[in-house]
Scaffold this motif. Structure first.
Motif, PDB file in Angstrom:
ATOM      1  N   UNK A  61     -51.380 -61.093-128.729  1.00 56.37           N
ATOM      2  CA  UNK A  61     -50.636 -59.875-128.415  1.00 56.37           C
ATOM      3  C   UNK A  61     -49.426 -59.745-129.320  1.00 56.37           C
ATOM      4  N   UNK A  62     -48.806 -60.869-129.664  1.00 54.82           N
ATOM      5  CA  UNK A  62     -47.674 -60.818-130.584  1.00 54.82           C
ATOM      6  C   UNK A  62     -48.081 -60.405-131.981  1.00 54.82           C
ATOM      7  N   UNK A  63     -49.307 -60.777-132.367  1.00 50.95           N
ATOM      8  CA  UNK A  63     -49.793 -60.434-133.703  1.00 50.95           C
ATOM      9  C   UNK A  63     -50.003 -58.940-133.875  1.00 50.95           C
ATOM     10  N   UNK A  64     -50.137 -58.202-132.765  1.00 49.57           N
ATOM     11  CA  UNK A  64     -50.265 -56.742-132.879  1.00 49.57           C
ATOM     12  C   UNK A  64     -49.023 -56.008-132.391  1.00 49.57           C
ATOM     13  N   UNK A  65     -48.245 -56.631-131.494  1.00 52.49           N
ATOM     14  CA  UNK A  65     -47.079 -55.936-130.949  1.00 52.49           C
ATOM     15  C   UNK A  65     -45.881 -56.025-131.878  1.00 52.49           C
ATOM     16  N   UNK A  66     -45.569 -57.228-132.362  1.00 58.17           N
ATOM     17  CA  UNK A  66     -44.388 -57.394-133.214  1.00 58.17           C
ATOM     18  C   UNK A  66     -44.444 -56.546-134.484  1.00 58.17           C
ATOM     19  N   UNK A  67     -45.583 -56.504-135.225  1.00 59.31           N
ATOM     20  CA  UNK A  67     -45.616 -55.672-136.435  1.00 59.31           C
ATOM     21  C   UNK A  67     -45.478 -54.180-136.156  1.00 59.31           C
ATOM     22  N   UNK A  68     -45.750 -53.766-134.917  1.00 56.37           N
ATOM     23  CA  UNK A  68     -45.576 -52.356-134.593  1.00 56.37           C
ATOM     24  C   UNK A  68     -44.144 -52.065-134.148  1.00 56.37           C
ATOM     25  N   UNK A  69     -43.566 -52.954-133.350  1.00 57.04           N
ATOM     26  CA  UNK A  69     -42.187 -52.743-132.920  1.00 57.04           C
ATOM     27  C   UNK A  69     -41.208 -52.915-134.068  1.00 57.04           C
ATOM     28  N   UNK A  70     -41.494 -53.878-134.968  1.00 52.34           N
ATOM     29  CA  UNK A  70     -40.560 -54.193-136.043  1.00 52.34           C
ATOM     30  C   UNK A  70     -40.968 -53.591-137.380  1.00 52.34           C
ATOM     31  N   UNK A  71     -42.220 -53.133-137.505  1.00 49.49           N
ATOM     32  CA  UNK A  71     -42.711 -52.674-138.797  1.00 49.49           C
ATOM     33  C   UNK A  71     -43.296 -53.838-139.584  1.00 49.49           C
ATOM     34  N   UNK A  72     -43.905 -53.540-140.713  1.00 53.35           N
ATOM     35  CA  UNK A  72     -44.567 -54.565-141.518  1.00 53.35           C
ATOM     36  C   UNK A  72     -43.866 -54.795-142.857  1.00 53.35           C
ATOM     37  N   UNK A  73     -42.588 -54.439-142.940  1.00 56.83           N
ATOM     38  CA  UNK A  73     -41.877 -54.563-144.213  1.00 56.83           C
ATOM     39  C   UNK A  73     -41.554 -56.017-144.552  1.00 56.83           C
TER      40      UNK A  73
END
Length: 495
Positions: free
Chosen positions: A350-362
């Protein structure tokens, strides 16, 4: 967004270091397998589990489609019950609101219920910068705090620690935070729990301010819900005079009746219990000094990237998450790498999909998280709200490699491809061109078959990252197209 473990490398490097830690791997293997087996047994007791799972998915999807309406309804209900609602667009605003509310009480310390949202925004650190000390009261969170550590699991933040390590932490650190550990403390669970109980009891009894998150918020009544197994949450929610709850805007459900579904699926998926030992619900404030409950209640509704995630038609399903952690306990990658490797308070699938969306992928670490998976699908199978994590992982991988349109801070933007994926993009574009030109594809297949004796066992250059842990598939002596034509689809026989 806050919540990133500062200084952490990208997932591949962090995971490489973690898998070489035998103690860590042993702790994780024992804990995840135990929780996994208990969960499977608890779920099997319900003949309508599939229907409950679908109902949970439907309730969450409906709520997300009408989130604006239900948030307004929630604010009205909380206000009517005597509470005050604050809106926080990001971590900085949420931290500022909470610090101001605590300072207004004149207090310099608070007790906290376990909360992923407050970890996400780095609230403890923000309060410390303002001269306010926050005491974690969940046993696992207490271990993490005393050990100056980081959480590594959604449900069991100290899952990477064994009993001996916990005993040593209590002996060394408890005296600096309050009541010291008892003399001669051993590593038996009962003694460790009693040491934590004695240490925390004095904090519960003197605390004037409590801080919590919430598992659910009911729009029609303004009720907040916390489920837990130790009773520390209830102490924090009822004893302090002022209660401040920081909750993500996605934690809302429309009606009281909707809780029926989640109060069955959450405990079985998380702690493998039929129901949580402590389910605390509160609506507004009390106007009596002798009654249980706070006389001042503040609800801080946190966005912090959630609205941006909601705008993504594929990725928004991550907002269904009820933080049960079942996906972590079945994930072969998490079991070997541990939670710290994800560089976020949200580890595992869940972190692998939630964190990149909340924080972005920059950032390098966020760009690497969608690849922290084998795509085996076990996470989807156990998710009680049917989040198709593999689908979102593939979707985010495309975003990392190709860039493209997205919503960041409420604005539509065109993301640039992440660094380090030029070779992957070139390979995919070459493959797309070849599949669009049958003649070229046929010629390439024939050349590959006739030169197969000269093919290397590993790929050169950037390809080493792929073939370093995989065998290159052998090329057949004859392309399928040629075999099909030569044998008339297999009817003439083959050599």
């Amino acid at each position: 967004m806050s919540g990133m473990f500062v200084g952490m490398p990208a997932f591949p490097k962090a995971a490489h270091d973690a898998v070489n830690n035998r103690t860590l791997r042993g702790n994780l293997r024992h804990a995840t397998h135990t929780i996994r087996a208990k969960r499977a047994k608890a779920v099997a007791e319900l003949s309508d589990w599939a229907e409950l799972r679908e109902a949970g998915r439907a309730v969450k999807d409906h709520t997300l489609r009408h989130l604006d309406r239900y948030l307004v309804q929630l604010e009205e209900a909380v206000t009517a019950a005597g509470g005050t609602v604050h809106w926080a667009a990001d971590a900085d605003e949420a931290n500022r609101i909470v610090a101001e509310l605590v300072r207004a009480t004149g207090e310099s310390e608070v007790v906290k219920v376990k909360s992923m949202a407050t970890q996400e925004i780095g609230l403890n650190e923000a309060l410390e910068a303002e001269g306010i000390r926050a005491y974690e009261t969940d046993l696992a969170e207490l271990i993490v705090q005393l050990g100056r550590d980081r959480p590594s699991h959604i449900l069991v933040p100290a899952i990477h620690r064994n009993r001996g390590e916990i005993r040593d932490i209590f002996r060394k650190e408890m005296s600096e935070w309050g009541r010291p550990a008892p003399e001669g403390l051993t590593d038996t669970p009962a003694e460790l729990a009693e040491a934590a109980r004695l240490h925390l009891r004095e904090k519960f009894l003197r605390a004037k301010v409590g801080i919590s998150g919430a598992n659910f918020m009911v729009a029609e009544t303004g009720t907040l819900v916390v489920v837990e197994s130790e009773g520390n949450g209830r102490m924090c929610l009822t004893l302090p005079e002022t209660l401040i709850s920081v909750v993500g805007i996605e934690k809302i459900v429309p009606t009281w009746r909707d809780l029926e579904v989640f109060l069955q699926t959450l405990p079985r998926s998380s702690t493998a219990e039929r129901m949580n030992p402590y389910t605390s619900m509160w609506t507004g404030t009390t106007d009596s000094e002798t009654a249980d409950g706070p006389q001042a209640f503040h609800l801080v509704l946190l966005d912090n990237g959630r609205t941006d995630t909601l705008a993504d038609q594929v990725g928004r399903q991550a907002l269904r998450c009820i933080r049960c952690s079942a996906c972590l306990n079945v994930c072969p990658v998490y079991e070997r790498a541990g939670g710290h490797a994800y560089g976020s308070v949200y580890p595992g699938p869940i972190g692998a999909i939630l964190s990149p969306q909340l924080r972005g992928t920059a950032s390098e670490i966020d760009a690497s998280l969608p690849y922290a998976s084998s795509l085996c699908g076990a996470c989807y199978e156990v998710c009680p709200v049917a989040i198709d994590i593999p689908e979102v992982l593939v979707h985010l991988r495309e975003r990392v490699v190709e860039g493209g349109p997205a919503v960041r801070e409420g604005n539509r933007v065109l993301l640039k491809p992440a660094k380090g994926h030029a070779a992957e993009r070139a390979a995919m574009r070459a493959a797309r061109w070849a599949f669009a030109h049958p003649g070229a594809l046929r010629a390439g297949q024939r050349i590959a078959s006739r030169t197969r004796r000269f093919h290397p066992r590993t790929l050169p250059g950037p390809g080493r990252a792929w073939s370093g842990s995989r065998d290159l598939p052998p090329v057949p002596s004859e392309p399928f197209r040629d075999w099909w034509q030569r044998t008339d689809g297999g009817r003439k026989g083959a050599k």
